[in-house]
Design an enzyme around this catalytic site. Structure first.
Site, PDB file in Angstrom:
ATOM      1  N   HIS A  61     -21.351  11.621   6.252  1.00 48.35           N
ATOM      2  CA  HIS A  61     -20.124  11.624   5.449  1.00 48.35           C
ATOM      3  C   HIS A  61     -19.430  12.972   5.474  1.00 48.35           C
ATOM      4  CE1 HIS A  61     -22.583   8.301   3.864  1.00 48.35           C
ATOM      5  NE2 HIS A  61     -21.430   7.688   3.981  1.00 48.35           N
ATOM      6  N   LYS A  67     -20.487   2.478  -7.231  1.00 43.89           N
ATOM      7  CA  LYS A  67     -19.880   1.181  -7.498  1.00 43.89           C
ATOM      8  C   LYS A  67     -19.578   0.970  -8.971  1.00 43.89           C
ATOM      9  CE  LYS A  67     -20.060  -0.453  -3.434  1.00 43.89           C
ATOM     10  NZ  LYS A  67     -19.168  -1.307  -2.708  1.00 43.89           N
ATOM     11  N   GLY A  75     -25.025   2.272  14.926  1.00 44.20           N
ATOM     12  CA  GLY A  75     -24.214   1.212  15.525  1.00 44.20           C
ATOM     13  C   GLY A  75     -22.845   1.657  15.984  1.00 44.20           C
ATOM     14  N   CYS A  87     -25.955   6.857   8.815  1.00 41.36           N
ATOM     15  CA  CYS A  87     -25.101   5.669   8.804  1.00 41.36           C
ATOM     16  C   CYS A  87     -24.298   5.662  10.104  1.00 41.36           C
ATOM     17  CB  CYS A  87     -24.178   5.712   7.580  1.00 41.36           C
ATOM     18  SG  CYS A  87     -23.331   4.151   7.230  1.00 41.36           S
ATOM     19  N   GLU A 117     -19.584  -0.646  18.843  1.00 39.88           N
ATOM     20  CA  GLU A 117     -18.742  -1.460  17.951  1.00 39.88           C
ATOM     21  C   GLU A 117     -17.231  -1.182  18.023  1.00 39.88           C
ATOM     22  OE1 GLU A 117     -20.376  -1.506  13.914  1.00 39.88           O
ATOM     23  OE2 GLU A 117     -22.435  -1.447  14.678  1.00 39.88           O
ATOM     24  N   HIS A 149     -30.530  -1.928   8.347  1.00 42.99           N
ATOM     25  CA  HIS A 149     -29.976  -0.636   7.927  1.00 42.99           C
ATOM     26  C   HIS A 149     -29.433  -0.764   6.511  1.00 42.99           C
ATOM     27  CE1 HIS A 149     -27.627   2.995   7.707  1.00 42.99           C
ATOM     28  NE2 HIS A 149     -26.549   2.275   7.474  1.00 42.99           N
ATOM     29  N   ARG A 156       0.823  -1.217   0.000  1.00 44.52           N
ATOM     30  CA  ARG A 156       0.000   0.000   0.000  1.00 44.52           C
ATOM     31  C   ARG A 156       0.860   1.272   0.000  1.00 44.52           C
ATOM     32  NH1 ARG A 156      -3.842  -0.402   4.801  1.00 44.52           N
ATOM     33  NH2 ARG A 156      -2.111  -1.575   5.669  1.00 44.52           N
ATOM     34  N   ARG A 190      -8.509   4.293  -0.118  1.00 41.39           N
ATOM     35  CA  ARG A 190      -9.141   3.354   0.802  1.00 41.39           C
ATOM     36  C   ARG A 190      -9.007   1.922   0.282  1.00 41.39           C
ATOM     37  NH1 ARG A 190     -12.106   2.044   5.025  1.00 41.39           N
ATOM     38  NH2 ARG A 190     -13.686   0.457   4.619  1.00 41.39           N
ATOM     39  N   TRP A 223     -19.021  -8.564   0.428  1.00 46.80           N
ATOM     40  CA  TRP A 223     -17.725  -8.005   0.796  1.00 46.80           C
ATOM     41  C   TRP A 223     -16.686  -9.073   1.101  1.00 46.80           C
ATOM     42  CZ3 TRP A 223     -19.911  -3.408   4.213  1.00 46.80           C
ATOM     43  CH2 TRP A 223     -20.587  -2.524   3.356  1.00 46.80           C
TER      44      TRP A 223
HETATM   45  N1  GLN Z   1     -23.597  -0.881  12.048  1.00 45.29           N
HETATM   46  C1  GLN Z   1     -22.628  -0.395  11.118  1.00 45.29           C
HETATM   47  C2  GLN Z   1     -22.011   0.882  11.646  1.00 45.29           C
HETATM   48  O1  GLN Z   1     -22.700   1.596  12.330  1.00 45.29           O
HETATM   49  C3  GLN Z   1     -23.250  -0.111   9.776  1.00 45.29           C
HETATM   50  C4  GLN Z   1     -22.248   0.373   8.789  1.00 45.29           C
HETATM   51  C5  GLN Z   1     -22.771   0.541   7.395  1.00 45.29           C
HETATM   52  O2  GLN Z   1     -23.934   0.717   7.192  1.00 45.29           O
HETATM   53  N2  GLN Z   1     -21.945   0.512   6.421  1.00 45.29           N
HETATM   54  O3  GLN Z   1     -20.874   1.194  11.361  1.00 45.29           O
HETATM   55 ZN    ZN Z   2     -24.767   2.672   6.576  1.00 45.12          ZN
END
Ligand code: GLN
Ligand code: ZN
Length: 756
Positions: free
Chosen positions: A696, A114, A434, A728, A486, A643, A20, A517, A563
């Site tokens: 974002h 994508k 999350g 997100c 998480e 989600h 990388r 990335r 993934w």
């Molecule tokens: N639960 C994951 C998070 O909160 C969901 C991530 C995602 O949607 N890509 O990071």
């Molecule tokens: Zn998300």
């Protein structure tokens, strides 16, 4: 013209560097710690190493211009003078390029989406009424010269005019970009003349769009474009490369144009159809027989058989990967932990090159010339077929008997009343998706664990402290449904892959996802089984710290599939069901441990959607089936959330409803009302949380702004079905922004609850 024929090549290669290096150098350039000259020299070194290694491995045609500082579609926008006007004032060309890709304080970045059905994201060029195309061939020509200085004849690779325009986005009221095809073809004509002057005897023009239904008149446009480019007198020989699927009728149309070579993806597209096109009799067919986007070793015996049967019906036959090896890691040599059996089944980037070269030799000199290679590949195929890890009788029996063994949930209305009775949530309940910010402390602890500086006990201890802090923060903010944050997860797929049988997590198997990335997709090679609970301790620990409900957090089967590098010896649907069963076991255990709400994330639902319309229905049926298998093992009083993010949902809106989650949170910062209207239009009546702000961006939304968007949403969805959450997960954001944003979000919900 009579171009030098070639027999063994690949369509493109990884560019991030085996360690990388490009990622690190680019990020240092962004941070201002190295200068342009140093970045350029690191990049040139990587190109040189790539070309030298590929030549040494035996390729006789060298793709160039597959290097990129960010993305090949963005490079093509630069090539054609199609960067957006808002970036035009930036004087330095590289800074302008990066600003278009990533934005800066003053300008919005281009969108990213994508690349076909892969996990690579390209930058979406914008074509507006004021886009003035102009050729800027410096990069393409520069790499031709650079290669020549190393004694290598370059075959420059450029994204084709049809693909470039079909994947660009019309802005400012412009018509579909494909309407500008004539103008763009004229630029390609100039470019071909420049390339001929520069001494390139071949050019590769990539047209993957031809394997999709995106252009309704693809055959006509193909004929128009390549009759014109092929008819030019001053040009290199043209190789039109296609990949990710079959060309169907477009193949004959392309074969009737005067291009010299056509690349077909025999892995995704099959080879019989190619043999049945008489117009190919005087073309070079570049047979993409070695899978460029998955990591399985090629069965050389079968592959050579296919090539031999094609040989009679085409002009010349060259061997290639099915697509660029951009999508796979550099080399298996970097993976010391793979057990010998699994290793023998795999081929990463450099191993694929060896396969291409062997097949080309077998084709030229006869099977005897590669007896040993064939024997080794057949031994691997046999070992894979009979490996017990690929055939777990227990898992297979459970799948086939699941319909009778599992509890099935009641109708949505019954579930809602059971859940209301248990949870007592206010109207407009607030929650998050999350993850909370992955702090430096978390990353350091993970590094230290990997380096052996701390042990698992100490690591767990550190992560628990993070969980406790995140719970305390959420209580303080007054959120209604909490999460554990998480902190223990490196990645939402890898985390589960490391705990499930049937997966192998690589150490250095990095693949570019976008820009700098990179991701490390796990290898799903065998039957999937969950030996023990994966998340229960984290969830119950978090729940023990609060009286408010804590959501259990799981990744859904389709996303785990999307993934990972997935086994190719059984239908994807079967593999999805196996993962679903493992997730289902986890939901049942979470429920037994007292967790009342469980979220199963499916951000990749849209991503695996097939490229051809006719295949979409089947896919959506099994994808929804797998999600329901994963979530239907719990009682009506356990609330299931899902989600979704990262995409336009129009095409899959029916499938989202069919998931039948009790609550669906969905990325919507840009088009909240559209999603709600679309869901209403199909009679969706479960709860929904359209993201109220865009995570974002570092921007903190004001209370009034969030309240206004909640009021707008309430016009489409009644308060008892509307949830309040960000778009997100929060893991990429800074702590201060997150606290400020969530505080405003909770205030807005409170305000709207009272005032309506
Ligand atoms: N639960 C994951 C998070 O909160 C969901 C991530 C995602 O949607 N890509 O990071
Ligand atoms: Zn998300």
């Amino acid at each position: 013209m009579t171009p030098q024929p070639f027999t063994a090549t690949i369509l493109g290669s990884p560019r991030i560097g085996p360690h990388r290096e490009l990622k690190r150098a680019t990020e240092r350039y962004w941070a201002g710690t190295i200068r342009r000259a140093e970045l350029d020299s690191i990049a040139a070194g990587l190109r040189r190493d790539t070309w030298t290694a590929l030549t040494a491995a035996g390729l006789d045609s060298m793709p160039t211009n597959t290097f990129s500082y960010y993305d090949q579609m963005l490079d093509t926008a630069v090539l054609l003078g199609a960067l957006p006007r808002r970036a035009a004032d930036i004087a330095d060309d590289l800074d302008r390029y990066f600003a278009a890709a990533r934005g800066n304080d003053a300008i919005q970045p281009l969108e990213m989406t994508k690349w076909f059905d892969t996990n690579y994201h390209y930058i979406v060029p914008e074509i507006g009424p004021d886009t003035r195309f102009a050729l800027n061939p410096a990069k393409v020509l520069g790499e031709v010269k650079e290669a020549r200085d190393l004694g290598i004849t370059a075959r420059p690779v450029i994204v084709g005019p049809l693909t470039f325009l079909a994947l660009s986005k019309a802005v400012d009221g412009a018509g579909a970009p494909i309407g500008r095809l004539d103008e763009v073809i004229a630029l390609y004509a100039d470019l071909l003349a420049d390339l001929a002057d520069a001494g390139a005897d071949w050019v590769q023009i990539d047209e993957p769009v031809l394997v999709t239904d995106i252009l309704s008149n693809a055959a006509e446009l193909t004929a128009q474009t390549y009759r014109l480019l092929g008819g030019l007198t001053k040009r290199p020989a043209i190789f039109v490369a296609t990949y990710f699927g079959a060309l169907n009728g477009v193949l004959a149309a392309l074969a009737r144009t005067p291009v010299e070579a056509i690349g077909v993806d025999l892995v995704a597209g099959g080879y019989q159809a190619v043999g049945a096109v008489p117009e190919l009799a005087d073309k070079t067919v570049v047979a993409g027989i070695v899978d460029g986007r998955n990591i399985w070793r090629t069965d050389l015996h079968t592959a050579l058989g296919m090539l031999e049967s094609l040989r009679g019906s085409v002009g010349e036959l060259a061997v290639s990967t099915s697509c660029s090896t951009l999508h796979v890691p550099y080399t298996l040599d970097a993976e010391p932990d793979v057990d010998p059996a699994l290793r023998s089944w795999l081929a990463f980037g450099s191993e694929k090159v060896t396969e291409v070269v062997a097949l080309a030799r077998g084709l030229r000199d006869g099977r005897e010339a590669i007896t040993e290679e064939i024997a080794a590949s057949q031994a691997a195929v046999a070992s894979r077929r009979y490996d017990p890890r690929l055939n777990n009788a227990h898992v297979r029996e459970r799948i086939s008997s699941i319909a009778s063994s599992g509890a099935t949930r009641g109708p949505a209305a019954d579930r809602r009343s059971a859940q209301n009775e248990r949870l007592h949530l206010p109207a407009l309940p607030t929650t998050t998706i999350g993850s909370y910010p992955q702090t430096t402390a978390i990353r350091k602890a993970r590094e230290a664990l990997r380096a052996g500086e701390i042990d698992q006990v100490e690591y767990t201890h550190d992560m628990r402290a993070e969980v406790a802090a995140v719970i305390a923060l959420q209580e303080d903010l007054g959120l209604d449904v909490l999460v554990h944050g998480e902190p223990e997860r490196n990645d939402m797929v890898q985390y589960f892959a490391e705990q499930l049988d049937g997966f192998f997590a690589t150490r250095h198997g990095w693949v570019q996802s976008y820009g700098t990335r990179c991701v490390r997709p796990p290898i799903l090679y065998g039957d999937v089984n969950r030996p023990q609970p994966m998340t229960v301790e984290w969830a119950t620990y978090a729940q023990s710290l609060t009286r408010r409900p804590v959501k259990g957090m799981l990744t859904g089967p389709v996303t785990i599939l999307a993934w990972s590098f997935v086994r190719d010896d059984q239908p994807l649907a079967d593999t999805a069901n196996q993962i679903a069963l493992a997730i289902r076991d986890e939901t049942v255990d979470l429920q037994a441990a007292g967790i009342a709400i469980i979220q199963v994330d499916e951000p990749a639902l849209r991503e695996l959607l097939p490229l051809r319309s006719k295949d979409k229905g089947d896919y959506l049926a099994w994808a929804v089936g797998a999600f329901r298998l994963a979530t239907a093992g719990v009682n009506d009083s356990t609330q299931i959330h899902t989600h979704l993010c990262y995409s336009e949902f129009g095409e899959v809106i029916g499938a989202i409803a069919d998931l039948d989650a009790d609550v669906t949170s969905i990325e919507a910062a840009r088009s909240r009302m559209e999603i709600l209207d679309d869901l209403n239009a199909i009679g969706f009546s479960n709860s929904v949380g359209p993201g109220v702000y865009d995570i974002h961006s570092p921007r903190v939304p004001g209370t009034a702004e969030v309240a206004a968007s909640l009021r707008a949403a309430l016009k489409a969805v009644p308060a008892e079905r509307l949830w309040v959450n960000p778009d997100c997960g929060l893991k990429t954001r800074g702590q201060d922004e997150v606290v400020a944003s969530l505080r405003n979000m909770v205030d807005a919900a409170k305000e709207v609850r009272v005032d309506g």
